[in-house]
Design a protein around this motif. Structure first.
Motif, PDB file in Angstrom:
ATOM      1  N   CYS A  36       4.091  11.979  -7.165  1.00 19.25           N
ATOM      2  CA  CYS A  36       3.235  11.288  -6.196  1.00 19.25           C
ATOM      3  C   CYS A  36       3.114   9.797  -6.511  1.00 19.25           C
ATOM      4  O   CYS A  36       2.746   9.015  -5.627  1.00 19.25           O
ATOM      5  CB  CYS A  36       1.843  11.914  -6.183  1.00 19.25           C
ATOM      6  N   GLN A  37       3.409   9.425  -7.742  1.00 15.49           N
ATOM      7  CA  GLN A  37       3.271   8.033  -8.135  1.00 15.49           C
ATOM      8  C   GLN A  37       4.193   7.116  -7.340  1.00 15.49           C
ATOM      9  O   GLN A  37       3.910   5.931  -7.194  1.00 15.49           O
ATOM     10  CB  GLN A  37       3.523   7.860  -9.637  1.00 15.49           C
ATOM     11  N   TRP A  38       5.284   7.653  -6.828  1.00 17.06           N
ATOM     12  CA  TRP A  38       6.182   6.829  -5.998  1.00 17.06           C
ATOM     13  C   TRP A  38       5.436   6.303  -4.773  1.00 17.06           C
ATOM     14  O   TRP A  38       5.464   5.113  -4.474  1.00 17.06           O
ATOM     15  CB  TRP A  38       7.401   7.641  -5.576  1.00 17.06           C
ATOM     16  N   TYR A  39       4.752   7.198  -4.058  1.00 11.64           N
ATOM     17  CA  TYR A  39       3.988   6.793  -2.878  1.00 11.64           C
ATOM     18  C   TYR A  39       2.884   5.811  -3.247  1.00 11.64           C
ATOM     19  O   TYR A  39       2.619   4.852  -2.524  1.00 11.64           O
ATOM     20  CB  TYR A  39       3.375   8.009  -2.179  1.00 11.64           C
ATOM     21  N   TYR A  40       2.254   6.071  -4.370  1.00  6.81           N
ATOM     22  CA  TYR A  40       1.175   5.191  -4.843  1.00  6.81           C
ATOM     23  C   TYR A  40       1.695   3.766  -5.050  1.00  6.81           C
ATOM     24  O   TYR A  40       1.097   2.802  -4.583  1.00  6.81           O
ATOM     25  CB  TYR A  40       0.597   5.743  -6.142  1.00  6.81           C
ATOM     26  N   ARG A  41       2.807   3.649  -5.731  1.00  8.59           N
ATOM     27  CA  ARG A  41       3.355   2.318  -5.997  1.00  8.59           C
ATOM     28  C   ARG A  41       3.813   1.615  -4.726  1.00  8.59           C
ATOM     29  O   ARG A  41       3.666   0.402  -4.603  1.00  8.59           O
ATOM     30  CB  ARG A  41       4.500   2.404  -6.997  1.00  8.59           C
ATOM     31  N   VAL A  42       4.365   2.373  -3.800  1.00  7.37           N
ATOM     32  CA  VAL A  42       4.804   1.758  -2.541  1.00  7.37           C
ATOM     33  C   VAL A  42       3.603   1.247  -1.762  1.00  7.37           C
ATOM     34  O   VAL A  42       3.573   0.088  -1.344  1.00  7.37           O
ATOM     35  CB  VAL A  42       5.638   2.739  -1.684  1.00  7.37           C
ATOM     36  N   TYR A  43       2.581   2.084  -1.591  1.00  8.90           N
ATOM     37  CA  TYR A  43       1.446   1.598  -0.793  1.00  8.90           C
ATOM     38  C   TYR A  43       0.679   0.513  -1.515  1.00  8.90           C
ATOM     39  O   TYR A  43       0.167  -0.403  -0.881  1.00  8.90           O
ATOM     40  CB  TYR A  43       0.560   2.745  -0.288  1.00  8.90           C
ATOM     41  N   LYS A  44       0.639   0.537  -2.833  1.00 10.05           N
ATOM     42  CA  LYS A  44      -0.038  -0.529  -3.569  1.00 10.05           C
ATOM     43  C   LYS A  44       0.710  -1.855  -3.429  1.00 10.05           C
ATOM     44  O   LYS A  44       0.093  -2.915  -3.467  1.00 10.05           O
ATOM     45  CB  LYS A  44      -0.171  -0.179  -5.058  1.00 10.05           C
ATOM     46  N   SER A  45       2.023  -1.796  -3.265  1.00  7.50           N
ATOM     47  CA  SER A  45       2.786  -3.037  -3.176  1.00  7.50           C
ATOM     48  C   SER A  45       2.811  -3.624  -1.767  1.00  7.50           C
ATOM     49  O   SER A  45       3.007  -4.827  -1.610  1.00  7.50           O
ATOM     50  CB  SER A  45       4.212  -2.846  -3.690  1.00  7.50           C
ATOM     51  N   ILE A  46       2.598  -2.806  -0.725  1.00  7.79           N
ATOM     52  CA  ILE A  46       2.685  -3.350   0.635  1.00  7.79           C
ATOM     53  C   ILE A  46       1.367  -3.362   1.398  1.00  7.79           C
ATOM     54  O   ILE A  46       1.257  -4.059   2.395  1.00  7.79           O
ATOM     55  CB  ILE A  46       3.768  -2.636   1.471  1.00  7.79           C
ATOM     56  N   CYS A  47       0.366  -2.619   0.945  1.00  3.09           N
ATOM     57  CA  CYS A  47      -0.920  -2.574   1.661  1.00  3.09           C
ATOM     58  C   CYS A  47      -1.878  -3.636   1.127  1.00  3.09           C
ATOM     59  O   CYS A  47      -1.999  -3.797  -0.084  1.00  3.09           O
ATOM     60  CB  CYS A  47      -1.590  -1.212   1.479  1.00  3.09           C
ATOM     61  N   PRO A  48      -2.583  -4.306   2.020  1.00  2.00           N
ATOM     62  CA  PRO A  48      -3.635  -5.216   1.562  1.00  2.00           C
ATOM     63  C   PRO A  48      -4.730  -4.415   0.835  1.00  2.00           C
ATOM     64  O   PRO A  48      -5.089  -3.319   1.267  1.00  2.00           O
ATOM     65  CB  PRO A  48      -4.180  -5.821   2.859  1.00  2.00           C
ATOM     66  N   SER A  49      -5.219  -4.946  -0.251  1.00  3.13           N
ATOM     67  CA  SER A  49      -6.203  -4.209  -1.055  1.00  3.13           C
ATOM     68  C   SER A  49      -7.486  -3.934  -0.278  1.00  3.13           C
ATOM     69  O   SER A  49      -8.146  -2.921  -0.509  1.00  3.13           O
ATOM     70  CB  SER A  49      -6.505  -4.955  -2.350  1.00  3.13           C
ATOM     71  N   SER A  50      -7.831  -4.798   0.665  1.00  2.00           N
ATOM     72  CA  SER A  50      -9.041  -4.566   1.460  1.00  2.00           C
ATOM     73  C   SER A  50      -8.897  -3.306   2.318  1.00  2.00           C
ATOM     74  O   SER A  50      -9.858  -2.563   2.511  1.00  2.00           O
ATOM     75  CB  SER A  50      -9.363  -5.771   2.334  1.00  2.00           C
TER      76      SER A  50
ATOM     77  N   LYS B  94       2.568   0.400   9.586  1.00  4.50           N
ATOM     78  CA  LYS B  94       2.774   1.851   9.643  1.00  4.50           C
ATOM     79  C   LYS B  94       3.334   2.382   8.327  1.00  4.50           C
ATOM     80  O   LYS B  94       2.987   3.485   7.906  1.00  4.50           O
ATOM     81  CB  LYS B  94       3.703   2.217  10.797  1.00  4.50           C
ATOM     82  N   ASN B  95       4.189   1.605   7.699  1.00  7.34           N
ATOM     83  CA  ASN B  95       4.747   1.986   6.398  1.00  7.34           C
ATOM     84  C   ASN B  95       3.620   2.110   5.371  1.00  7.34           C
ATOM     85  O   ASN B  95       3.558   3.077   4.608  1.00  7.34           O
ATOM     86  CB  ASN B  95       5.781   0.948   5.954  1.00  7.34           C
ATOM     87  N   CYS B  96       2.740   1.143   5.358  1.00  2.97           N
ATOM     88  CA  CYS B  96       1.587   1.152   4.462  1.00  2.97           C
ATOM     89  C   CYS B  96       0.750   2.405   4.707  1.00  2.97           C
ATOM     90  O   CYS B  96       0.438   3.152   3.774  1.00  2.97           O
ATOM     91  CB  CYS B  96       0.764  -0.115   4.701  1.00  2.97           C
ATOM     92  N   TRP B  97       0.381   2.645   5.944  1.00  5.09           N
ATOM     93  CA  TRP B  97      -0.447   3.783   6.325  1.00  5.09           C
ATOM     94  C   TRP B  97       0.212   5.101   5.920  1.00  5.09           C
ATOM     95  O   TRP B  97      -0.431   5.977   5.334  1.00  5.09           O
ATOM     96  CB  TRP B  97      -0.699   3.741   7.831  1.00  5.09           C
ATOM     97  N   GLN B  98       1.505   5.243   6.222  1.00  8.09           N
ATOM     98  CA  GLN B  98       2.204   6.497   5.941  1.00  8.09           C
ATOM     99  C   GLN B  98       2.293   6.772   4.446  1.00  8.09           C
ATOM    100  O   GLN B  98       2.101   7.908   4.006  1.00  8.09           O
ATOM    101  CB  GLN B  98       3.608   6.477   6.562  1.00  8.09           C
ATOM    102  N   ASN B  99       2.561   5.749   3.649  1.00  5.03           N
ATOM    103  CA  ASN B  99       2.646   5.958   2.206  1.00  5.03           C
ATOM    104  C   ASN B  99       1.282   6.253   1.590  1.00  5.03           C
ATOM    105  O   ASN B  99       1.186   7.020   0.640  1.00  5.03           O
ATOM    106  CB  ASN B  99       3.324   4.769   1.528  1.00  5.03           C
ATOM    107  N   TYR B 100       0.219   5.665   2.142  1.00  6.59           N
ATOM    108  CA  TYR B 100      -1.133   5.980   1.686  1.00  6.59           C
ATOM    109  C   TYR B 100      -1.427   7.463   1.954  1.00  6.59           C
ATOM    110  O   TYR B 100      -1.896   8.185   1.069  1.00  6.59           O
ATOM    111  CB  TYR B 100      -2.158   5.096   2.398  1.00  6.59           C
ATOM    112  N   LEU B 101      -1.125   7.922   3.175  1.00  3.36           N
ATOM    113  CA  LEU B 101      -1.330   9.335   3.512  1.00  3.36           C
ATOM    114  C   LEU B 101      -0.459  10.241   2.647  1.00  3.36           C
ATOM    115  O   LEU B 101      -0.938  11.256   2.127  1.00  3.36           O
ATOM    116  CB  LEU B 101      -1.011   9.581   4.984  1.00  3.36           C
ATOM    117  N   ASP B 102       0.809   9.885   2.495  1.00  2.00           N
ATOM    118  CA  ASP B 102       1.730  10.707   1.710  1.00  2.00           C
ATOM    119  C   ASP B 102       1.270  10.851   0.261  1.00  2.00           C
ATOM    120  O   ASP B 102       1.373  11.929  -0.323  1.00  2.00           O
ATOM    121  CB  ASP B 102       3.146  10.132   1.747  1.00  2.00           C
ATOM    122  N   PHE B 103       0.744   9.772  -0.312  1.00  2.00           N
ATOM    123  CA  PHE B 103       0.254   9.841  -1.688  1.00  2.00           C
ATOM    124  C   PHE B 103      -0.886  10.848  -1.805  1.00  2.00           C
ATOM    125  O   PHE B 103      -0.878  11.717  -2.671  1.00  2.00           O
ATOM    126  CB  PHE B 103      -0.206   8.468  -2.182  1.00  2.00           C
ATOM    127  N   HIS B 104      -1.847  10.756  -0.927  1.00  2.00           N
ATOM    128  CA  HIS B 104      -3.003  11.646  -1.025  1.00  2.00           C
ATOM    129  C   HIS B 104      -2.655  13.085  -0.643  1.00  2.00           C
ATOM    130  O   HIS B 104      -3.199  14.028  -1.229  1.00  2.00           O
ATOM    131  CB  HIS B 104      -4.166  11.093  -0.211  1.00  2.00           C
TER     132      HIS B 104
END
Length: 86
Positions: free
Chosen positions: A54-68, A28-38
């Motif tokens: 917005c780069q904060w959200y980008y870095r968070v989701y890039k660090s915890i979300c699987p790239s796939s 859920k953290n991954c999903w929320q930060n992806y949405l927040d960034f966009h």
């Protein structure tokens, strides 16, 4: 304020603890930060403002979300079939 954000981005190593997502499963953290960034990018573009915060959200989701997942979500956004509200 922009200086504070830039300073935080320079010190950024990995996603910090977020009390909204206290469990080990960070899906859920991954999903929320992806949405927040966009959402943030969209809002800043509408205002004509710099999207640096917005780069904060980008870095968070890039660090915890699987790239796939991110690749799939990006494809869905391009196709217009993304299930989230951005």
């Amino acid at each position: 304020m922009a200086e504070d954000i830039r300073a935080k981005l320079e010190r950024y190593k990995t996603a910090p603890f977020d009390s909204r997502f206290p469990n080990q499963n960070q899906t859920k953290n991954c999903w929320q930060n992806y949405l927040d960034f966009h959402r943030c990018e969209k809002a800043m573009a509408a205002k004509g403002a710099d999207a640096t915060p917005c780069q904060w959200y980008y870095r968070v989701y890039k660090s915890i979300c699987p790239s796939s997942w991110v690749t799939t979500w990006d494809e869905y956004r391009e196709e217009g079939t993304f299930p989230g509200k951005i």
